[in-house]
Each structure stands twice: as structure tokens, then as C-alpha cells.
Motif scaffolding. Structure first.
Motif, PDB file in Angstrom:
ATOM      1  N   VAL A 184       0.869  -1.182   0.000  1.00  0.00           N
ATOM      2  CA  VAL A 184       0.000   0.000   0.000  1.00  0.00           C
ATOM      3  C   VAL A 184       0.907   1.234   0.000  1.00  0.00           C
ATOM      4  O   VAL A 184       1.874   1.298   0.758  1.00  0.00           O
ATOM      5  CB  VAL A 184      -0.935  -0.002   1.220  1.00  0.00           C
ATOM      6  N   LYS A 291      -6.430  -0.154   1.700  1.00  0.00           N
ATOM      7  CA  LYS A 291      -6.034  -1.214   0.758  1.00  0.00           C
ATOM      8  C   LYS A 291      -5.614  -0.543  -0.549  1.00  0.00           C
ATOM      9  O   LYS A 291      -5.890   0.629  -0.752  1.00  0.00           O
ATOM     10  CB  LYS A 291      -7.234  -2.122   0.493  1.00  0.00           C
ATOM     11  N   PRO A 305     -11.433   0.023  -2.923  1.00  0.00           N
ATOM     12  CA  PRO A 305     -10.323  -0.904  -2.741  1.00  0.00           C
ATOM     13  C   PRO A 305     -10.347  -1.954  -3.854  1.00  0.00           C
ATOM     14  O   PRO A 305     -11.418  -2.263  -4.391  1.00  0.00           O
ATOM     15  CB  PRO A 305     -10.620  -1.567  -1.394  1.00  0.00           C
ATOM     16  N   ASP A 468      -4.624  -7.589  -6.985  1.00  0.00           N
ATOM     17  CA  ASP A 468      -4.239  -7.023  -5.687  1.00  0.00           C
ATOM     18  C   ASP A 468      -2.731  -7.214  -5.518  1.00  0.00           C
ATOM     19  O   ASP A 468      -2.254  -8.337  -5.377  1.00  0.00           O
ATOM     20  CB  ASP A 468      -5.008  -7.752  -4.571  1.00  0.00           C
ATOM     21  N   ARG A 470      -0.936  -6.740  -3.182  1.00  0.00           N
ATOM     22  CA  ARG A 470      -0.518  -7.337  -1.903  1.00  0.00           C
ATOM     23  C   ARG A 470      -0.271  -8.842  -2.058  1.00  0.00           C
ATOM     24  O   ARG A 470       0.442  -9.440  -1.269  1.00  0.00           O
ATOM     25  CB  ARG A 470      -1.581  -7.108  -0.821  1.00  0.00           C
TER      26      ARG A 470
END
Ligand code: SF4
Lengths: 472, 215
Positions: A184, A291, A305, A468, A470
Motif C-alpha cells: 500500500v 487497501k 479498494p 491485488d 498485496r
């Protein structure tokens, strides 16, 4: 009496005079000039027979119109294919010569996007008032400066008088506490802030960004956050000076040296809001909750997000909101409830004054290293913010990482952030963009922009749709 | 700059929130080095069905019949009725130049973006903030009555409807003064040249590093 905010201090120290009606004359330390919003201002000076009040306060650089393709760029101004762009860049050169203003010309290695160039050269310093005929001038507030965009009449006004007529704004503190999750970034923080307060939430305010998350950001990250203050409606965004700010400025071309450096640093250490300062509005976010963000609509506040789904107009709170959502979904070619990760990309743009600094390029390169851009992506491009960023990136071999992965490596400029040169989206094309505006037509007629961080854009280029980062 | 006193004019709608300056005048027209001639490209992407290019003659372009400014009843409008956060986005003064060149002298909305609001005053345009509920009602009256006009009285700071209802609005005194008299800001500021020089002298002594050479 309560203490002063950072904005109060910057305002107070530059106050030339106040009129009874509340308007004030504010002294301007630095004006940055580019080719799009200055020609009419210079013309105005000429017509009225005026000269710049203090030539040395001004620094010019062409950025919006310059081509980013190497062959076209190598020809300098004469090489610009579009005659209208060519005339505008030439007019800047001519005006700077006529009025004796320092300009980093099109192929000067210091050339770049005006908001990248200022801090990089030390032309932006803490404690300054800075203006530019460009709304993203708020970027420079990251160094503890009062910086905001102005219109062309005001460009002329500052050239002629070194002052700006202003009304004092209200104070807002946006505090981001705690820590960010890995993956992030500053971009996600500022998009989350805009999602929270809305694109008009900061209207009439100067926003100070604070809290542990902001303190932990690099200077590049802080510039990303302040850059988008205007997308929250605030003309000025700013961050208190700390050791990081001072370390960033030290040694830059136009930074003070020797005894003046010591004096300057002592003054800069005062550039923070007092502990007992009172803000008209305080907004607090938790770093842990943020996020990776993706905009799905046609305004930066239409943001979610990455694990979200685009809204359904049927669930809107009001008729106006329902209309706005429907219109945006239609323009963006999305269906109600669609998962963000199901949005497929035609183009990817890594660049702009929001995210084209060395740290942004390093982060994007780390994501694409050893991988290939998806076959469905027609064009993925990386446009460094300045000649100096480009040089640094090449010294680190980042350009090779990008080209090996199938991304194009370009010459510095604004490029597809606003598509004034030939870098544009075609009608209906979806673009993962690290820029700051997703307005209709911004990146090209009928183009569909999704604002994201450099890491998210890079990952989307590889996957062909949003993922994503992440989980990368 | 054109002075603004009392305007009685036909009202046209721009019925959506967050109208940004890219929508008011798309970037390709920003390549002009002049400050006039933007009127034909005001709201270009909404007004026409094709993509506009700078320098092009707009008279033969296909128009979007759904867009109100293309409707016969709004031709010659000088008051634009708009929604929240009108003029957000870029600082381009081309936006007020285009509005003015088209013929708008007054804008009425529940709120405006800061930079745009300020730019209007520099170009003889009066942006008026009225309560959202009032603006909503004006939209209704305008849609219901073809040829709907408003009277905008800057000296009295009020907007009057055809039925005689008057609505007061706020405007900062200095801006009002400049607009009423069509005054050039720069000339006014230069009346304070001595104060500016005094300030500059003190500031230079206090912060000499802000006055270094860029050469
Ligand atoms: S990069 Fe984009 S937002 Fe930044 S100055 Fe250039 S056009 Fe404006």
C-alpha cells in the motif's frame, strides 16, 4: 491564544498587506512556468508595457506538449510534429528570452514535469510561497511550502507584481495514523482520503497532511499525497518539515549552501503546526485500513479498494447520486456490481507529476522484473518525470527491466496524463494510469482511466486486468 | 475587462454535479496561445458527436441533439445554471474564457471549485453561489418555462426571478468592486508598489536563500 498551523505561519510570513474586506496581498517567492498557461500572460505584460517584477523568481520548463517518443524528441522544438504544439513550446522559449527568464529547454537534461523539476533542482524550498499556472502545484507543499495553482491572469499578476491577491483559506488537518500494509503506497493513501472526503471536501481549505503514516512516507511519497490535494478540492496541501525534508533538500542545485544553509535549516525547523493549533476541520484515517485503491468512475472520488465491486445505481442514496453512478458506469463501460479485478486493461501509463519520480519507477520495475506484459495490453509505457529521473533510472538499469518486460521507455513530460501530445487513449480503451485525473476524455476522447499506484499499474500490465498487488 | 453591473439574461442548464474544466474545454484547445476564440469549443465533447480539433471550423460538425445548449430554446443564453462543485479540476483559465466567449456572463450553482471561481472574476464573469434547494427550484422553473430569464443585480447583490422573487447572494467586496468597474487587478496591486518593495527588502534580509540566482 492558540498556536498557529503550518498554513497560518506560511501565510503570516508572506503577508504584504491586508485590506479591510479580508483580501490580502501575499508575496510570492517562486513562480514556475510552463508553455500552456503562460502565453496569454506574457502577451498581457507586453500589451501593458510591463516587465517582470523579479525575473529571478521565475523558472520555466515546457512539459505538457513535449513529445515522449525519442525520434520526435531528438529533433528539439523543430522536431515536434504537431504544428500547434510546436508553436506553443516555441512561444515559451521566445517569451523567456524576451523577458530574461531562466528556462530548462526541451532537451535540457533538467527538463521535466514542472512539479518534478522544482523540488528536484532545489527551486522549491521549505517555507516558500510557490505558484504555477497549474492546479497540481499543491505538490510542492510536501516540502513545507505554501504552493497552489493559479489561473493565467494570476500568472501575469505575479509576473508583474510578485504578489497574489488572496483570501485566507480555512485549515484542515488530514491525519493518517498507524502503519500501512505492505504493497500500500502514498497513492493509495491519497485516493482513500479523496474517497473519504470527496472531490469538493477540501474546497476553501488548505489541507495539512499529518500522522504517523505521512511521517513514514518518503519525500517522493509525500509529493504524491500533496499532488492530489487539489483532487480533494483543496488548492494547497502541505506537510510539516522534518529531518527527511531537510535531508532531501541538502545539496540540490539551488539549495542554500554554507552559512546560509545553517540559517535556512534553523528557520525551516519552525515549519510545523504548533501543538495547540486549532484546525477548522480534522479528518482521521487508519493506515492499517487502507487497501490498494482503484478508481472505477469519472471523478477521483469514485474510488474503491481493489477487492471491491463497482457500485450499483439501484443502491444509491439519492437521485443525484444514482444519475452520477449510472452516467459514470455507462461512460466507463462497466456493469453494476462488477468486480474491480475483472476490469481488463488496454493500456497502462506509468508517469505524471503524481507518480514519475525515481521511487515510483523502482517500485514499478520491481513488480514487472522478469515478467511479460499481457498479450491483451496494447501499450504499456513508462514516462519518467524529468531528465534527471530518466538518467538515474538508466543508471540503475530500470529501463532494461521495463523494456525486457515489454513496456516502452519514453522521454520525460506530461504525456498521457492529459494527452496533449500524441500519447492518448482511443475511444473505449481502459487504462491503468498512475496520474491524478480520471475525468471523461482526460487521456483521450472516449478514453477510460483508472487511477492507481505504480505497483498496481505495473501488476495490471502483466496480468491484463487489475490484481491485488498485496498478493503479488 | 468587461464591467458587470446588472444583467438580464436567458438561462441555460448544465444539469450535473462535478463538471470539471476538462469537460468545459478539452485539452486540445489549450494549445492556443490566444485568449479568445474558445466559445465554439465550450463543452466540446458534449456538444458535438465527433472529436474536435483546434483551429477547425465547427459549423459543419455533427451536433449532439440531446445536449441542452444545442436546443433552440437556449440560444443566446447568458446565465448558466449548474450543480455542485462546478469548475473542478485543472486551473486552466481557458474554461472561463470559453464560457465568456460563448456568451455566459453569470454562473449560478450551489458551489464552485476554488481556482475556477477565482478565475471567473478575472474575466468579467460573475459566479453566484445559491443554496442547493434554491438552485433546484430555479432548474424546475427554467425547465417549465421556455424563455426563462433571470435578472442578476451585482450592486444590490441579488438574483430576481420573472415573478419578482429576489434572492440575495454573497460576493467579496474587493472582487465586487473590480467587477463593477471592470478594473485591472495588476494596476490596483501596483498602487501598493512601495509596500511590496518594503516587504521584499525585509524578507530578503530575513531569508536571503530565497533570493538566490537560478543561473
Ligand atoms: S503530469 Fe499531468 S497533472 Fe501533472 S502537470 Fe502534467 S498534465 Fe498536469
Amino acid at each position: 491564544m492558540s498556536g498557529q498551523t503550518l498554513y497560518d505561519k506560511l501565510w503570516q510570513s508572506h503577508l504584504v498587506l491586508e485590506r479591510d474586506d479580508g483580501s490580502a496581498l501575499i508575496y510570492i517567492d517562486r513562480q514556475l512556468i510552463h508553455e500552456v498557461t503562460s502565453p496569454q500572460a506574457f502577451e498581457g505584460l507586453r500589451l501593458s508595457g510591463r516587465r517582470p517584477w523579479r525575473t529571478e523568481a521565475n523558472l520555466a520548463v515546457p512539459d505538457h506538449n513535449v513529445p515522449t517518443v525519442k525520434d520526435e524528441r531528438d529533433g528539439g522544438i523543430d522536431g515536434i510534429v504537431d504544428p500547434v504544439s510546436r508553436l506553443q513550446v516555441r512561444t515559451l522559449d521566445d517569451n523567456c528570452k524576451d523577458f530574461d527568464i531562466v528556462e530548462f529547454e526541451i532537451n535540457d537534461r533538467r527538463q521535466g514535469i514542472v512539479h518534478v523539476v522544482g523540488p528536484e533542482q532545489g527551486a522549491t524550498l521549505p517555507g516558500m510561497t510557490i505558484v504555477c499556472g497549474d492546479s497540481h502545484t499543491s505538490t510542492h507543499g510536501a516540502l513545507g511550502a505554501l504552493a497552489h495553482g493559479i489561473g493565467t491572469s494570476e500568472v501575469e499578476h505575479v509576473l508583474a507584481t510578485q504578489c497574489l491577491v488572496q483570501q485566507k483559506m480555512k485549515n484542515m488537518l488530514v491525519r493518517v495514523d498507524g502503519k500501512l500494509q505492505p504493497g500500500v503506497t502514498a497513492k493509495d493513501v491519497v485516493l482513500a482520503i479523496i474517497g473519504e472526503i470527496g472531490t469538493a471536501g477540501g474546497t476553501g481549505y488548505a489541507i495539512e497532511f499529518g500522522g504517523e503514516v505521512i511521517g513514514d512516507l518518503s519525500m517522493e511519497g509525500r509529493m504524491t499525497v500533496c499532488n492530489m490535494a487539489i483532487e480533494a478540492g483543496a488548492r494547497a496541501g502541505m506537510i510539516a518539515v522534518d529531518q527527511k525534508t531537510i535531508d532531501y533538500v541538502e545539496g540540490r542545485t539551488y539549495a542554500p549552501k554554507g552559512e546560509q544553509w545553517e540559517r535556512a535549516v534553523a528557520a525551516w525547523r519552525e515549519l510545523h503546526s504548533d501543538a495547540d493549533a486549532v484546525f477548522d476541520r480534522v479528518v482521521a484515517l487508519k493506515g492499517e485500513d487502507i487497501k490498494p485503491q482503484v478508481t472505477w468512475g469519472t471523478s477521483p472520488e469514485m474510488v474503491l479498494p481493489v477487492d471491491g465491486n463497482v457500485p450499483d445505481p439501484a443502491n444509491a442514496a439519492s437521485a443525484a447520486e444514482r444519475d452520477a453512478i449510472s452516467r459514470a458506469l455507462q461512460y466507463m463501460g462497466l456493469s453494476a456490481g462488477q468486480a474491480i479485478t475483472d476490469i481488463k486493461l488496454d493500456k497502462v501509463f506509468i508517469g505524471s507529476c503524481t507518480n514519475s519520480r525515481i521511487e515510483d519507477l523502482r517500485a514499478a520495475a520491481a513488480v514487472v522484473k522478469g515478467k511479460r506484459v499481457a498479450g491483451s495490453v496494447k501499450l504499456a509505457m513508462v514516462v519518467p518525470g524529468s531528465g534527471a529521473v530518466k538518467e538515474q533510472a538508466e543508471a540503475e538499469g530500470l529501463h532494461e527491466v521495463f523494456t525486457a518486460a515489454g513496456l516502452e521507455w519514453r522521454e520525460p513530460g506530461c504525456s498521457m496524463c492529459l494527452a496533449m501530445n500524441s500519447d492518448k487513449l482511443g475511444a473505449g480503451e481502459h487504462c491503468a494510469s498512475t496520474s491524478n485525473r480520471n475525468f471523461e476524455g482526460r487521456q483521450g476522447f472516449g478514453g477510460r482511466t483508472h487511477l492507481v499506484s505504480p505497483q498496481m499499474a505495473a501488476a495490471a500490465a502483466i496480468a491484463g486486468h487489475f490484481v491485488d498487488v498485496r498478493d503479488w | 475587462m468587461q464591467a458587470f453591473t446588472v444583467l438580464q439574461g436567458l438561462v441555460a442548464p448544465m444539469d450535473r454535479a462535478n463538471v470539471d474544466t476538462d469537460l468545459i474545454i478539452p485539452k486540445q484547445f489549450l494549445k492556443s496561445i490566444k485568449r479568445s476564440g474558445f466559445g465554439p469549443n465550450l463543452f466540446d465533447e458534449l456538444r458535438y458527436l465527433d472529436q474536435g480539433e483546434p483551429g477547425q471550423d465547427c459549423s459543419g460538425r455533427p451536433v449532439n441533439e440531446d445536449f441542452p445548449l444545442n436546443h433552440a430554446r437556449y440560444q443566446g443564453a447568458s446565465v448558466l445554471l449548474a450543480r455542485d462543485n462546478f469548475g473542478c479540476g485543472s486551473s486552466r483559465e481557458h474554461a472561463p474564457w470559453a464560457l465568456e466567449d460563448y456568451g455566459f456572463r453569470c454562473l449560478i450553482a450551489p458551489s464552485f471549485a476554488d481556482i475556477f471561481y477565482n478565475n471567473c472574476f478575472k474575466n468579467g464573469i460573475l459566479p453566484i453561489v445559491l443554496d442547493a434547494a434554491i438552485v433546484d427550484r430555479l432548474f424546475g422553473e427554467m425547465y417549465a418555462n421556455e424563455g426563462y430569464e433571470l435578472t442578476v443585480d451585482l450592486p444590490a447583490q441579488e438574483v430576481r426571478t420573472p415573478s419578482g422573487e429576489a434572492m440575495a447572494f454573497e460576493v467579496d467586496a474587493f472582487r465586487k468592486h473590480c467587477l463593477l468597474n471592470g478594473l485591472d487587478d495588476i494596476g490596483l496591486t501596483l498602487e501598493h508598489a512601495e509596500a511590496i518593495r518594503d516587504f521584499e527588502g525585509r524578507w530578503r534580509e530575513q531569508s536571503p536563500w530565497l533570493f538566490g540566482s537560478l543561473r
